[in-house]
Design a protein around this motif. Structure first.
Motif, mmCIF file in Angstrom:
data_model
loop_
_atom_site.group_PDB
_atom_site.id
_atom_site.type_symbol
_atom_site.label_atom_id
_atom_site.label_comp_id
_atom_site.label_asym_id
_atom_site.label_seq_id
_atom_site.Cartn_x
_atom_site.Cartn_y
_atom_site.Cartn_z
ATOM 1 N N ALA A 49 -53.517 30.408 87.835
ATOM 2 C CA ALA A 49 -54.977 30.303 87.781
ATOM 3 C C ALA A 49 -55.489 29.301 88.818
ATOM 4 N N LEU A 57 -57.871 29.943 92.065
ATOM 5 C CA LEU A 57 -59.082 29.158 92.305
ATOM 6 C C LEU A 57 -59.097 28.636 93.741
ATOM 7 N N SER A 106 -61.887 32.767 91.491
ATOM 8 C CA SER A 106 -62.018 32.006 90.251
ATOM 9 C C SER A 106 -62.115 32.884 89.007
ATOM 10 N N ASP A 107 -62.725 34.058 89.125
ATOM 11 C CA ASP A 107 -62.845 34.931 87.951
ATOM 12 C C ASP A 107 -61.471 35.383 87.459
ATOM 13 N N LYS A 153 -59.766 32.399 85.873
ATOM 14 C CA LYS A 153 -60.265 32.062 84.537
ATOM 15 C C LYS A 153 -59.619 32.927 83.463
ATOM 16 N N THR A 154 -59.318 34.163 83.812
ATOM 17 C CA THR A 154 -58.640 35.062 82.856
ATOM 18 C C THR A 154 -57.279 34.494 82.469
ATOM 19 N N GLU A 187 -57.607 31.256 80.326
ATOM 20 C CA GLU A 187 -57.929 31.535 78.922
ATOM 21 C C GLU A 187 -56.710 32.057 78.166
ATOM 22 N N TYR A 230 -60.811 23.639 85.075
ATOM 23 C CA TYR A 230 -62.221 23.503 84.705
ATOM 24 C C TYR A 230 -62.930 22.476 85.604
ATOM 25 N N ALA A 269 -63.463 23.785 89.014
ATOM 26 C CA ALA A 269 -64.424 24.892 88.991
ATOM 27 C C ALA A 269 -65.832 24.401 88.668
#
Length: 484
Positions: free
Chosen positions: A217, A221, A226-227, A230-231, A234, A254, A257
């Motif tokens: 992740a 980034l 970033s999308d 983020k997956t 999570e 986080y 971002a």
């Protein structure tokens, strides 16, 4: 057995593949805490590797009862997961036992474990456990010190040549490459990032590895994806909501971002689990510094008592946590430099000066760290202390190294700026010419550098430094022409 001597054992011990023959030097005093946290929180069948490494750290501290206790734990975990008594996973553990008993002068016990290693090799025949040994060595190197990252990568490569589908070696290799790409603040261009495909492969081979998902992740980034990142973040958080090793990377994602409040919530959970983690205190300190700078920018000229109080509270929290980092990890150069920045923001210049002196007093600084420190110190002297002479001194020191491009470019531009100011006051300023000479020299423009130093000597003919620089430059050019 009664004829076993120290001298007769040593050659056999040196042939063993284990932590005692891998030339691991203890660089950071907090390693024991980190390993104990891994024992508590890591979810893996290979936790015996952590116990093996802990045993070696206990040996370095001279605590042999704890070293043996950790080796017993390692052996116990291997038995639980691999009931086959001839399993190759015992090789490193038994090698470590042999060395520990050797240091305890229990030579018969030491010989017993040497014999066990030899017996396993005989029973394994054509599969001597080389992949396992390479992999465990790689993890030890990766855990022990950043100085070992390159060697760790090479060891994982050897393990993967023998067992290309092994999830553990794939995760380790991806982690090593990821760390090397960002080592000492380096920024890897997207076209050169090998870690992205390696991390994706590691996630595919071991979908339960939440730490690797978090690293993937962060790399996404870095590449402005970033999308997608983020997956994975999570997923990692859902898989391991109470693992500080996952939470630290989730929080880092986080924060970078721009989701600072979310990062702080995650970090509060993590710091309650591992309160002495320098890494977590550093992340918290950066979050509060970021909030402080945002608050300061938003308030602008519309200052009032409340915003001043809020800003002060945020800056003090940032300082508290960055100071905590240095309490637990006195060699954390990056934390010193970020602490200095916040001291300067709140005009605590003496504390900043004391902090720089503490950094410069550290031993075993790498060239990258020296370059970073000198550039930062020069900036402090120029803008906070308003001492051009001191700033010049440290910018010049920074230019002695050509490792970190950002620091190099900043030092060059700073010296250009200072020389221009000097020329504005006096177009015959010898030091201004000398600074331009240094810049040309750093850029490999030797003829231009010679011209500048000759001009400097024209206006300051007795300056020994300029004479030495000019002679060295002319000697280099003369030697080159002679070779041609």
């Amino acid at each position: 057995m009664s004829g076993i001597s120290k001298g007769s054992l040593k050659p056999h011990l040196l042939q063993l593949k284990c932590h005692f023959t891998w030339k691991l030097l203890l660089m950071h005093t907090e390693l024991e805490d980190r390993l104990n946290n891994q024992v508590t929180f890591l979810v893996t069948k290979n936790k015996y590797m952590v116990y093996n490494l802990l045993a070696y750290v206990m040996h370095l501290k001279g605590d042999y009862p704890k070293a043996i206790a950790n080796l017993e734990k390692a052996e116990e975990m291997i038995k639980e997961n691999n009931p086959d008594e001839t399993d190759h996973r015992y090789l490193v553990t038994y090698g470590n036992y042999a060395w520990v008993f050797y240091y305890l002068n229990q030579y018969e016990e030491s010989q017993k474990y040497i014999d066990k290693v030899e017996q396993i090799h005989k029973e394994l025949k054509d599969t001597p456990g080389r992949a396992e040994i390479c992999g465990e060595k790689a993890w030890a190197l990766l855990t022990f010190s950043a100085d070992h990252y390159e060697e760790a990568k090479q060891c994982f490569e050897k393990a993967l040549e023998l067992e290309p589908e092994d999830p553990e070696w794939n995760s380790g290799y991806a982690t090593a490459v990821y760390r090397l790409e960002g080592f000492n603040g380096r920024q890897c261009p997207a076209s050169e990032c090998r870690s992205i495909e390696l991390l994706e492969r590691a996630v595919e081979k071991n979908p339960n590895d939440a730490v690797v998902k978090a690293l993937l992740a962060l790399k996404l980034l870095d590449l402005n994806r970033s999308d997608e990142g983020k997956t994975y973040i999570e997923e990692a958080l859902e898989q391991a909501p109470s693992s500080p090793y996952v939470l630290r990377y989730v929080a880092k994602f986080y924060r970078r971002a721009g989701m600072v409040d979310e990062a702080l919530r995650v970090l509060e959970t993590a710091i309650n689990l591992t309160p002495t983690s320098g890494f977590l205190h550093y992340q918290i300190g950066l979050c509060y510094r970021q909030k402080y700078l945002t608050k300061k920018k938003e308030s602008g000229k519309w200052r009032n008592t409340q915003t001043d109080r809020e800003s002060s509270d945020l800056s003090q929290k940032a300082i508290f946590h960055l100071e905590k980092v240095l309490e637990y990890k006195k060699t954390a150069v990056y934390a010193y430099i970020d602490l200095v920045k916040i001291y300067c923001e709140v005009k605590e210049y003496q504390k900043a000066e004391d902090t720089y002196q503490a950094i410069l007093a550290l031993t075993n600084l790498t060239d990258e760290e020296k370059q970073q420190i000198y550039c930062s110190y020069g900036r402090f002297k120029e803008f906070s202390i308003r001492s051009e002479s001191e700033a010049i001194k440290y910018y010049k020191k920074s230019l002695q190294f050509n490792i970190l491009q950002n620091e190099r470019e900043f030092s060059v531009e700073a010296l250009k700026r200072i020389s221009s100011k000097k020329f504005e006051n006096n177009n015959h300023d010898a030091e201004a010419f000398a600074l331009l000479g240094l810049i040309h020299k750093a850029n490999g423009e030797k003829d231009k550098a010679i011209d500048c130093y000759e001009q400097a000597l024209k206006y300051d003919p007795d300056n020994e430094e300029y004479v030495i620089e000019l002679c060295e430059l002319k000697l280099v050019i003369y030697s080159k022409k002679k070779v041609e």
